[in-house]
Design an enzyme around this catalytic site. Structure first.
Site, PDB file in Angstrom:
ATOM      1  N   HIS A   1       0.676  -8.409   5.906  1.00 17.53           N
ATOM      2  CA  HIS A   1      -0.146  -8.386   4.736  1.00 17.53           C
ATOM      3  C   HIS A   1      -1.443  -9.009   5.042  1.00 17.53           C
ATOM      4  CE1 HIS A   1      -0.387  -7.892   0.715  1.00 17.53           C
ATOM      5  NE2 HIS A   1      -0.621  -9.190   0.206  1.00 17.53           N
TER       6      HIS A   1
ATOM      7  N   HIS B   1       7.181  -7.623   3.730  1.00 21.50           N
ATOM      8  CA  HIS B   1       5.803  -7.348   4.153  1.00 21.50           C
ATOM      9  C   HIS B   1       4.826  -8.566   3.664  1.00 21.50           C
ATOM     10  CE1 HIS B   1       2.075  -5.285   4.171  1.00 21.50           C
ATOM     11  NE2 HIS B   1       1.991  -5.580   3.141  1.00 21.50           N
TER      12      HIS B   1
ATOM     13  N   HIS C   1       0.736  -1.246   0.061  1.00 28.10           N
ATOM     14  CA  HIS C   1      -0.035  -0.068  -0.198  1.00 28.10           C
ATOM     15  C   HIS C   1       0.878   1.436   0.045  1.00 28.10           C
ATOM     16  CE1 HIS C   1      -4.264  -1.361   0.498  1.00 28.10           C
ATOM     17  NE2 HIS C   1      -3.870  -2.452   0.686  1.00 28.10           N
TER      18      HIS C   1
END
Length: 707
Positions: free
Chosen positions: A465, A369, A318
């Site tokens: 995540h 991530h 993101h």
């Protein structure tokens, strides 16, 4: 909870370690059992005393002895009845617990299915953009782009048709930095928010946090100042950070925050500020979805500026401008900073591209991530020029390559490495295959994790995540750990947030869980689950309403007798074929549809909720439902074209976006109907459509029931 200047000290009493809580619970249970046993012993001994006193009076005669023994004997406990009662209570409790767990899992499945469906749409939209960019490049080579550039969308896409900013393009970078300089912004006299000055220190950060707690907005001048200073630090860092715990003897890892500022405050309050003896790793996804993304980002970046050797940030999926367009961060910036959001957005695109992509702790723990794939190699990650990927959703174009073949081979390999570490998810099945549920990255099994760890000499893979109910979860034989730090992610009470501390030379994990809500302690588990379930069902009903026409057609085909009802099994098959959400529709039928009195049939004709846009009555149902179904995609298109972040688009831009949406969905939308809808949304008739009014114009209405 506060996290002011005094919260820099760690508070051991608030370390809610999982093992400690489990021990406390066990101890409390044993104490209750001992207390019950003592009560039973006391009761039985008192009964014995009564029996002995009554027997001393029975020596007078045999008859009186028999009668008195029957009258004075106290009722003795019946062990069999007590055990049966306990077993019955346990059965009732376990059944109740099982029902609640089944409801929780179904609710969780709804939320995740809708979330991943949205991510799939976003990636499909960007694939569509990539096709448009490719076509533009071909037209550019033929000298025929004049018509395309007249389109607002084509004009917006032309920016992304260019290669990412490179060090060789010094003039381009220099101009961007000059245009976003904080010296270009003046502070108004009426500004009452926090003030900052260089060099930053912890007291300034603490004051900024206190101001954010009471919803004060940081001045754009200070936001740009923080971004510029953080950019200098990130640019000097390698793609893969390496840290040692030889001095601190501990390290704290936090997962996704997604704009949840309250959760960040809880973490800093419980665990203290970053320092040499208290280092942190924040594992990506700092922004989007939550309402205080810029506040979370400013605090984290400010802490990096204060002490860059004590806090490490990994990039998440993101930290990407294209994702921010859809999931709320760009909207938040536009709302808080109006016209000045444009330079902030431009600078953020560049800053995100300089964030490190992974961290290694003591050559022992690999922190990233998303995850890995069978192609992930640390040596390749080290060499990736990460700043070329301002968006991870497409491979960058490098005009310096000698041939198109060479360009494609090199960039796609690097892009695949980036995409996998930011978008992948672990699965129990063995092997590695495309992550079709999200639309990007890979699924990787326990064998892939074991092979990766063995190859690089690591003991553990830590990733984020994915939202987890408890805030964390082990998988792959305890070699893969997921940490998620945003509590109440889907709805208030939906999940806990957590962070993990690795302590000592052996780096044993200690988990701290929390929930940033003032109401969850006052409500029972059943009540909290009811609220979350209601929210999930509401979202699912809205999703089904966007497929209303397609569903009704499918139902009528399956309803051979034209009775207006279908068996639940047939109904569930139809819904799954049309929506593709992979949900337990049979269990969800009573909540999202009208059932017959015997509960065996779905009365599909009684579904009266339909989508409506604006106030016009001359609507084509297919067009309206298509717009409603893809309203998030439509909003993304608008924000994509709204270069000045004014929050408004012209009628021409609206019609252009709807036509693009028709091409994207492969269902052409008639211009006449689009114009009617546009006129109904333009409430003040000024020729512009406000984005907020547009989203409010989408609604579900109950149509009159046909008799």
């Amino acid at each position: 909870m506060g996290c002011g200047p005094s919260s820099g000290r760690q508070n051991p009493s608030t370390e809610l370690k999982k093992s400690t809580r489990a021990t406390t619970t066990t101890t409390s249970s044993s104490q209750r059992n001992n207390y019950n046993d003592n009560n039973q012993n006391t009761s039985s001994s008192s009964g014995n005393k009564k029996e002995s006193s009554s027997s001393s009076k029975q020596h007078s005669s045999k008859k009186s002895k028999k009668s008195n023994s029957k009258k004075n004997r106290s009722p003795s406990p019946q062990p069999q009845l007590t055990i049966k009662s306990a077993i019955l209570i346990q059965k009732w409790y376990r059944r109740c617990e099982a029902r609640l767990e089944a409801r929780r899992r179904a609710t969780w499945q709804i939320f995740t299915a809708l979330e991943y469906a949205g991510e799939q749409d976003q990636l499909k939209l960007y694939d569509f953009f990539a096709d448009v960019i490719r076509a533009m490049a071909e037209e550019n080579g033929k000298g025929g782009v004049e018509n395309g550039r007249n389109s607002p969308l084509m004009s917006a896409l032309s920016h992304y048709a260019k290669p990412s900013l490179m060090d060789s393009e010094g003039e381009t970078v220099k101009k961007m930095l000059e245009d976003t300089s904080p010296t270009n912004v003046d502070i108004d006299r009426n500004y009452k928010g926090p003030t900052l000055s260089l060099p930053l220190d912890k007291p300034q950060v603490a004051k900024m946090i206190e101001a954010f707690k009471v919803n004060k907005v940081l001045h754009p001048k200070y936001v740009l100042m923080i971004l510029h200073e953080a950019r200098k630090i990130f640019k000097a860092m390698p793609s893969v950070s390496r840290i040692s715990t030889s001095i601190s003897n501990q390290v704290t890892i936090c997962g996704d925050l997604h704009g949840k500022f309250d959760d960040l405050c809880i973490i800093l309050y419980k665990n203290g500020y970053p320092s040499v003896d208290n280092p942190y790793i924040f594992n990506g996804d700092f922004v989007d979805r939550g309402g205080q993304s810029i506040e979370v980002l400013c605090v984290l970046f400010a802490l990096v500026i204060v002490d860059p050797m004590s806090i490490y940030l990994n990039r998440g999926n993101h930290e990407d401008h294209i994702m921010n367009l859809r999931y709320g961060f760009i909207k938040e910036l536009s709302t808080k900073y109006k016209d000045l959001s444009t330079p902030i957005t431009r600078l953020l695109e560049d800053v995100f591209s300089w964030l490190p992509i992974a961290t290694i702790i003591d050559r022992d723990i690999f922190v990233v991530h998303g995850g890995i794939s069978d192609q992930t190699e640390v040596s390749k990650l080290d060499k990736i020029p990460r700043h070329r990927f301002q968006s991870v959703l497409r491979p960058p174009v490098n005009k310096g390559m000698e041939s198109e073949k060479e360009n494609s081979a090199v960039n796609v390999d690097e892009w695949k490495q980036m995409l996998d570490i930011m978008w992948s998810d672990p699965k129990q099945n063995k092997g590695c295959w495309p992550n079709v549920f999200r639309g990007g990255g890979s699924y990787f099994g326990a064998d892939i994790t074991a092979s990766f760890l063995e190859k690089h000499g690591f003991r553990l893979l830590v990733r984020s995540h994915e939202c987890k109910f408890e805030g964390y979860e082990f998988s792959h034989n305890n070699t893969c750990l997921t940490v998620f730090s945003a509590s109440n992610y889907y709805e208030t009470g939906s999940n806990r947030g957590a962070y993990v501390k690795f302590i000592g030379k052996s780096k044993q994990p200690h988990f701290v869980q929390y929930m940033a809500s003032k109401t969850h302690r006052k409500s029972t588990l059943r009540e909290r689950l009811g609220v979350v379930e209601e929210s999930a069902v509401k979202e699912l009903k809205e999703k089904l309403s966007s497929f209303h026409t397609d569903l009704q057609k499918e139902f009528e085909i399956m309803d051979i007798e034209k009775s207006g009802k279908l068996p639940i099994l047939k109904w569930s098959d139809c819904v799954e074929r049309i929506t593709g959400l992979n949900l337990p529709w049979i269990a969800l039928a009573p909540k999202v549809a009208t059932l017959s009195e015997d509960g065996k049939y779905v009365m599909y004709k009684e579904d009266r909720r339909i989508a409506q846009v604006g106030g016009t009555h001359a609507q084509e149902k297919d067009i309206v439902e298509s717009l409603y179904r893809h309203k998030s995609t439509l909003e993304t298109l608008f924000r994509f074209m709204d270069k000045d972040n004014s929050g408004q688009v012209s009628m021409k831009e609206f019609i252009d976006a709807c036509e693009v949406l028709g091409k994207y969905t492969k269902r052409p939308l008639q211009t006449d109907y689009i114009s009617q809808i546009a006129e109904s949304i333009d409430f003040n008739k000024d020729g512009f459509i406000d984005l907020n009014e547009l989203l409010e114009a989408f609604r579900l209405v109950d149509r009159p029931l046909l008799r």
